[in-house]
Motif scaffolding. Structure first.
Motif, PDB file in Angstrom:
ATOM      1  N   UNK A 222     -56.625-101.159  74.399  1.00  0.00           N
ATOM      2  CA  UNK A 222     -55.280-100.636  74.143  1.00  0.00           C
ATOM      3  C   UNK A 222     -54.653-101.091  72.848  1.00  0.00           C
ATOM      4  N   UNK A 223     -55.318-102.004  72.139  1.00  0.00           N
ATOM      5  CA  UNK A 223     -54.839-102.421  70.828  1.00  0.00           C
ATOM      6  C   UNK A 223     -56.011-102.354  69.866  1.00  0.00           C
ATOM      7  N   UNK A 224     -55.723-102.375  68.580  1.00  0.00           N
ATOM      8  CA  UNK A 224     -56.794-102.248  67.600  1.00  0.00           C
ATOM      9  C   UNK A 224     -56.393-102.971  66.328  1.00  0.00           C
ATOM     10  N   UNK A 225     -57.391-103.520  65.653  1.00  0.00           N
ATOM     11  CA  UNK A 225     -57.110-104.217  64.402  1.00  0.00           C
ATOM     12  C   UNK A 225     -58.347-104.273  63.538  1.00  0.00           C
ATOM     13  N   UNK A 226     -58.186-104.862  62.356  1.00  0.00           N
ATOM     14  CA  UNK A 226     -59.296-104.984  61.421  1.00  0.00           C
ATOM     15  C   UNK A 226     -59.082-106.208  60.544  1.00  0.00           C
ATOM     16  N   UNK A 227     -60.151-106.643  59.895  1.00  0.00           N
ATOM     17  CA  UNK A 227     -60.066-107.687  58.898  1.00  0.00           C
ATOM     18  C   UNK A 227     -60.194-107.066  57.518  1.00  0.00           C
ATOM     19  N   UNK A 228     -59.453-107.612  56.583  1.00  0.00           N
ATOM     20  CA  UNK A 228     -59.468-107.145  55.198  1.00  0.00           C
ATOM     21  C   UNK A 228     -60.006-108.270  54.317  1.00  0.00           C
ATOM     22  N   UNK A 229     -60.984-107.925  53.477  1.00  0.00           N
ATOM     23  CA  UNK A 229     -61.510-108.846  52.487  1.00  0.00           C
ATOM     24  C   UNK A 229     -61.063-108.381  51.103  1.00  0.00           C
ATOM     25  N   UNK A 230     -60.464-109.288  50.357  1.00  0.00           N
ATOM     26  CA  UNK A 230     -60.084-108.980  48.986  1.00  0.00           C
ATOM     27  C   UNK A 230     -60.129-110.267  48.175  1.00  0.00           C
ATOM     28  N   UNK A 231     -59.554-110.256  46.995  1.00  0.00           N
ATOM     29  CA  UNK A 231     -59.627-111.431  46.129  1.00  0.00           C
ATOM     30  C   UNK A 231     -58.979-112.662  46.773  1.00  0.00           C
TER      31      UNK A 231
END
Length: 240
Positions: A222-231
């Protein structure tokens, strides 16, 4: 620009909202990120690349549209370990080994689904070792498609029944020994994985210092997310 990582979507026809969320997310990200990594259990189960299930085909088609604009990488999970060359060709995805080292924006990472780290769950590890053998997979894929679906649903039902009986269990989480051993074998890397459905950031102390481990948010509850890779490194975000 950035790299996005997702895991444990558990897409299946009985949850059409998940499929629509996946399609919408792919449309939003296509051409706007450097790459997308899916770290296992994209599907609730996968019985072979020859499966003609309409829902699964529609998800693969959405991935194909996405991969025309943005590099797409997929790792096997414990539910979809039979994703093969046919799936890769149809979706435009590159299949990754587990674990997989990644260097991005000046940072060093190690990507994994995470199920191999659950060392205290000896019954599961025995099952995992069996179904990852080429001979077992070849024999399974020779069975009629309908029979494969019955077997996959039975395994899924057994897994869900076990979860309900046991409740939140430490053996279903990663073991400290397994994590430390993996980090020690891959020095200087931040570990990122899914599988446990317990999103968090952990610190582990090794002989050479502190090491960070990120667990990706699953989607199917019922929930959703993600990881972000950047500088700047790693950051966790919910899906809008």
């Amino acid at each position: 620009m950035a790299i996005h990582l997702i895991s444990d979507l558990h897409l299946h026809a009985d949850a059409p909202w998940l499929g629509e969320l996946f399609r919408r997310t792919l449309r939003q990200w296509a051409g706007h990120i450097d790459a997308l990594y899916i770290l296992g259990d994209l599907f609730e189960y996968w019985v072979g690349d020859d499966d003609d299930d309409a829902f699964a085909r529609s998800m693969v088609a959405a991935m194909r549209d996405f991969s025309r604009h943005t590099p797409l990488y997929v790792m096997h999970g414990n539910r979809d370990f039979l994703l093969g060359a046919g799936f890769a060709a149809a979706s435009g995805a590159t299949l990754l080994p587990d674990p997989h080292p990644l260097q991005a924006y000046g940072h060093r990472y190690l990507l994994s689904h995470g199920d191999a780290l659950c060392g205290d769950d000896t019954a599961y590890q025995q099952f995992r070792a069996m179904v990852r053998q080429p001979a077992w997979q070849q024999a399974f894929l020779l069975k009629p498609l309908a029979e494969r679906h019955v077997i996959a649903r039975h395994i899924r039902e057994q897994s869900e029944s076990r979860k309900q009986q046991d409740g939140p269990s430490e053996i279903s989480d990663v073991s400290e020994d397994a994590v430390v051993a993996l980090l020690a074998a891959n020095p200087g890397r931040t570990l990122i994985h899914g599988h446990t459905h317990r999103p968090a950031v952990h610190c582990h102390t090794l002989a050479d210092g502190e090491h960070t481990r990120w667990v990706i948010q699953d989607w199917h509850d019922g929930s959703a997310g993600y990881l972000r890779l950047d500088e700047g490194g790693v950051s966790a975000h919910p899906l809008p």
